[in-house]
Scaffold this motif. Structure first.
Motif, PDB file in Angstrom:
ATOM      1  N   PRO A   1       0.850  -1.209   0.000  1.00  0.00           N
ATOM      2  CA  PRO A   1       0.000   0.000   0.000  1.00  0.00           C
ATOM      3  C   PRO A   1       0.881   1.253   0.000  1.00  0.00           C
ATOM      4  CG  PRO A   1      -0.003  -1.067   2.150  1.00  0.00           C
ATOM      5  CD  PRO A   1       0.811  -1.940   1.247  1.00  0.00           C
ATOM      6  N   SER A   2       0.657   2.179   0.877  1.00  0.00           N
ATOM      7  CA  SER A   2       1.399   3.446   0.839  1.00  0.00           C
ATOM      8  C   SER A   2       2.823   3.280   1.362  1.00  0.00           C
ATOM      9  CB  SER A   2       0.642   4.511   1.642  1.00  0.00           C
ATOM     10  OG  SER A   2      -0.519   4.879   0.940  1.00  0.00           O
ATOM     11  N   LEU A   3       3.683   2.731   0.529  1.00  0.00           N
ATOM     12  CA  LEU A   3       5.119   2.641   0.791  1.00  0.00           C
ATOM     13  C   LEU A   3       5.800   3.062  -0.513  1.00  0.00           C
ATOM     14  CD1 LEU A   3       5.083  -0.752   2.691  1.00  0.00           C
ATOM     15  CD2 LEU A   3       5.590   1.472   3.700  1.00  0.00           C
ATOM     16  N   ALA A   4       6.718   3.997  -0.419  1.00  0.00           N
ATOM     17  CA  ALA A   4       7.226   4.622  -1.642  1.00  0.00           C
ATOM     18  C   ALA A   4       8.474   3.932  -2.190  1.00  0.00           C
ATOM     19  CB  ALA A   4       7.517   6.097  -1.378  1.00  0.00           C
ATOM     20  N   ASN A   5       9.463   3.775  -1.336  1.00  0.00           N
ATOM     21  CA  ASN A   5      10.729   3.208  -1.833  1.00  0.00           C
ATOM     22  C   ASN A   5      10.578   1.713  -2.092  1.00  0.00           C
ATOM     23  OD1 ASN A   5      13.543   3.479  -2.465  1.00  0.00           O
ATOM     24  ND2 ASN A   5      13.997   2.430  -0.536  1.00  0.00           N
TER      25      ASN A   5
ATOM     26  N   ALA B   1      13.818  -3.084  -6.926  1.00  0.00           N
ATOM     27  CA  ALA B   1      13.056  -2.695  -5.731  1.00  0.00           C
ATOM     28  C   ALA B   1      13.871  -1.662  -4.965  1.00  0.00           C
ATOM     29  CB  ALA B   1      12.795  -3.909  -4.841  1.00  0.00           C
ATOM     30  N   CYS B   2      13.253  -0.999  -4.021  1.00  0.00           N
ATOM     31  CA  CYS B   2      13.956   0.012  -3.205  1.00  0.00           C
ATOM     32  C   CYS B   2      14.864   0.870  -4.096  1.00  0.00           C
ATOM     33  CB  CYS B   2      14.767  -0.656  -2.100  1.00  0.00           C
ATOM     34  SG  CYS B   2      13.759  -1.567  -0.925  1.00  0.00           S
TER      35      CYS B   2
ATOM     36  N   GLY C   1      20.454   6.029  -0.432  1.00  0.00           N
ATOM     37  CA  GLY C   1      21.612   5.153  -0.267  1.00  0.00           C
ATOM     38  C   GLY C   1      22.285   4.883  -1.601  1.00  0.00           C
ATOM     39  N   THR C   2      23.455   4.243  -1.541  1.00  0.00           N
ATOM     40  CA  THR C   2      24.161   3.893  -2.774  1.00  0.00           C
ATOM     41  C   THR C   2      23.647   2.537  -3.275  1.00  0.00           C
ATOM     42  OG1 THR C   2      25.930   2.939  -1.430  1.00  0.00           O
ATOM     43  CG2 THR C   2      26.227   5.206  -2.195  1.00  0.00           C
TER      44      THR C   2
ATOM     45  N   TYR D   1      17.258  -4.775   1.063  1.00  0.00           N
ATOM     46  CA  TYR D   1      15.988  -5.315   1.555  1.00  0.00           C
ATOM     47  C   TYR D   1      15.963  -5.240   3.090  1.00  0.00           C
ATOM     48  CZ  TYR D   1      12.604  -8.926   2.742  1.00  0.00           C
ATOM     49  OH  TYR D   1      11.548  -9.610   3.280  1.00  0.00           O
ATOM     50  N   ALA D   2      14.947  -4.589   3.625  1.00  0.00           N
ATOM     51  CA  ALA D   2      14.761  -4.463   5.074  1.00  0.00           C
ATOM     52  C   ALA D   2      15.938  -3.778   5.770  1.00  0.00           C
ATOM     53  CB  ALA D   2      14.519  -5.838   5.716  1.00  0.00           C
ATOM     54  N   GLY D   3      16.739  -3.041   4.997  1.00  0.00           N
ATOM     55  CA  GLY D   3      17.987  -2.515   5.543  1.00  0.00           C
ATOM     56  C   GLY D   3      17.978  -1.044   5.908  1.00  0.00           C
ATOM     57  N   TYR D   4      16.811  -0.464   6.174  1.00  0.00           N
ATOM     58  CA  TYR D   4      16.778   0.956   6.579  1.00  0.00           C
ATOM     59  C   TYR D   4      15.638   1.139   7.579  1.00  0.00           C
ATOM     60  CZ  TYR D   4      13.455   0.851   2.626  1.00  0.00           C
ATOM     61  OH  TYR D   4      12.445   0.518   1.750  1.00  0.00           O
ATOM     62  N   PRO D   5      15.797   2.092   8.499  1.00  0.00           N
ATOM     63  CA  PRO D   5      14.829   2.199   9.611  1.00  0.00           C
ATOM     64  C   PRO D   5      13.395   2.474   9.153  1.00  0.00           C
ATOM     65  CG  PRO D   5      16.768   3.585  10.004  1.00  0.00           C
ATOM     66  CD  PRO D   5      16.902   3.056   8.610  1.00  0.00           C
ATOM     67  N   GLU D   6      13.242   3.126   7.999  1.00  0.00           N
ATOM     68  CA  GLU D   6      11.894   3.467   7.517  1.00  0.00           C
ATOM     69  C   GLU D   6      11.221   2.292   6.822  1.00  0.00           C
ATOM     70  OE1 GLU D   6      14.681   5.044   6.883  1.00  0.00           O
ATOM     71  OE2 GLU D   6      14.488   7.110   7.643  1.00  0.00           O
ATOM     72  N   TYR D   7      11.961   1.195   6.595  1.00  0.00           N
ATOM     73  CA  TYR D   7      11.430   0.022   5.890  1.00  0.00           C
ATOM     74  C   TYR D   7      10.139  -0.469   6.544  1.00  0.00           C
ATOM     75  CZ  TYR D   7      11.226  -4.836   4.284  1.00  0.00           C
ATOM     76  OH  TYR D   7      10.827  -6.036   3.765  1.00  0.00           O
ATOM     77  N   HIS D   8       9.119  -0.672   5.723  1.00  0.00           N
ATOM     78  CA  HIS D   8       7.809  -1.161   6.183  1.00  0.00           C
ATOM     79  C   HIS D   8       7.210  -0.298   7.290  1.00  0.00           C
ATOM     80  CE1 HIS D   8       7.645  -5.460   4.307  1.00  0.00           C
ATOM     81  NE2 HIS D   8       7.846  -4.518   3.412  1.00  0.00           N
TER      82      HIS D   8
END
Ligand code: ZN
Length: 442
Positions: free
Chosen positions: A193-197, A256-257, A262-263, A321-328
């Motif tokens: 749903p509303s997830l951008a990256n 994805a992402c 990030g790099t 994948y799942a590697g940033y605090p804003e993830y999900h």
């Protein structure tokens, strides 16, 4: 891959980043899931930019070891306090409802009874978590920890206006035909749903990449873009394309992402040293990046790289994948994605395509001693260019390694061994072939 096409790119990219960001913003409010109208509306918007072949697969259809689930749709949901004020409101953010929540008619509950249905992130109190329950029928709400902390004890009214019924799973393909029917597979999930990256950025880059590919004067490969819900969608595509997967897919990557600051990160295919793995790592060399080995976890490369298929499909992201605090969380909003990062991911994809398209094998037709390049105008033709020296070195490397003995030597092999860019090596090979010093081995 003409010089003319290359010279047009910077102009396109300046506008490309903003256009991709605009598409992310436009798709952001839609409530997507693994099935339902949010996916259909998303694909309809994507279809305004590139023609899509949309497939609808009925609930109950067996796909590999899985079964297409019931279709889920939602119109509204809330938790109201004693004054009738919506303290949790689906219309404020679709992340507030656990994905695939079963319908709940207006029901009064105490906060104590409700607590077990409420999901928060105590360590990130100002963010709404993203939660789903696709395969176990339940319902629930997600909210900011700081909102929950402010709710007084007492009675609340909860309501979820959703449907979970027999319907369809929807996915779409866009094909850019090439000279051969050998395919490059580019796959994006379309189920968040509303997830951008984590979702929309990949879709936006894929749309732009597809349009750029369509404008190329010549394509060796056919490019197949798959826009499908995560896991069940790629499994459905594989179930319905077993023959194509086995016989046509030569290279591929999951995108994805694709838009965070990030790099770039590339996760290798299961094979580890497939041409796509080497092409992407070559393109990323010389800049800050991360290359990860294959793991059977992450995005849909898990399905494409399952052992029965073992496709040469890696995964290109920025942050992992799942590697940033804003993830999900609600922190993965359109502001978390930047036009420059989207444009940079697109440029990376275009460079990868140039390697795949241009990676040929040649034989040196004048292998005894160096051929005299100056006499053939090969030095003069490069006069005044800042990359002249690299091109001269590239010609010498191509002539030397295209010995006709090791017939498997490709231009990418030569680029890797010489440390030169693939573009320089490919341009050198083109110039040498034009001068009659090199012949392509087919
Ligand atoms: Zn995700």
């Amino acid at each position: 891959m003409t010089t003319q096409a290359a010279s047009r790119e910077p102009h396109q990219l300046v506008h490309g980043g903003l256009a991709m960001h605009e598409l992310v913003r436009r798709l952001y409010p839609l409530c997507r899931s693994i099935t339902g109208d949010g996916v259909r509306r998303t694909l309809a918007i994507v279809g305004e930019s590139i023609p899509l072949d949309v497939s609808e697969v009925p609930t109950g259809t067996e796909v590999l070891d899985w079964t297409i689930p019931k279709e889920w749709n939602i119109r509204d949901a809330y938790v109201k306090d004693a004054d009738g004020r919506r303290v949790i409101d689906f219309t404020e953010s679709n992340l507030h409802v656990v994905g695939y929540s079963v319908p709940v008619p207006p029901t009064t509950m105490s906060l104590g009874e409700l607590r077990g249905r409420l999901h928060t992130l105590p360590d990130q109190p100002d963010l709404i978590p993203y939660r789903t329950s696709y395969y176990k029928e339940t319902w629930g709400f997600c909210l900011r920890q700081e909102t929950l902390a402010g709710l007084p004890d007492g009675d609340y009214e909860v309501m979820i206006d959703s449907t979970l019924e027999d319907g369809h799973l929807t996915y779409a393909e866009h094909v850019v035909p090439g000279r051969t029917d050998e395919e490059v597979l580019i796959s994006c999930h379309v189920c968040h749903p509303s997830l951008a990256n984590d979702n929309l950025a990949g879709i936006a880059v894929a749309v732009r990449l597809a349009r750029w590919l369509g404008e190329l004067e010549d394509r060796r490969y056919t490019y197949r873009f798959v826009f499908a819900p995560g896991t069940i969608g790629s499994i459905t595509w594989l179930a319905r394309n077993r023959e194509r997967a086995a016989s046509k897919v030569r290279h591929g990557f999951v995108l994805a992402c694709a838009g965070d600051r990030g790099t770039p990160t590339y996760k290798r295919s299961r094979r580890g040293d497939a041409e796509i793995d080497r092409a992407v790592t070559h393109v990323l060399n010389g800049r800050e990046h991360t290359v990860l080995p294959f793991t059977p976890y992450g995005y849909d490369e898990r399905q494409y790289c399952s052992p029965g298929f073992d496709l040469p499909v890696g995964c290109l992201t920025r942050s992992t994948y799942a590697g940033y605090p804003e993830y999900h969380t609600s922190g993965d909003d359109p502001d978390f994605v930047s036009p420059d990062a989207l444009a940079d991911t697109l440029t990376t994809c275009q460079s990868v395509v140039r390697v795949l398209e241009g990676n040929r094998r040649y034989v040196n037709l004048s292998p005894y001693g160096e051929p005299q390049l100056g006499r053939r105008g090969l030095y003069g033709s490069l006069g005044g260019r800042s990359d002249t020296q690299a091109l001269q070195m590239a010609m010498l490397w191509v002539l030397n390694l295209s010995d006709g003995v090791s017939k498997d030597t490709t231009l990418l092999d030569i680029a890797e061994r010489s440390g030169l860019s693939f573009d320089a090596v490919a341009e050198a090979a083109w110039a040498l072939a034009e001068a009659g010093l090199l012949k392509e081995i087919r």
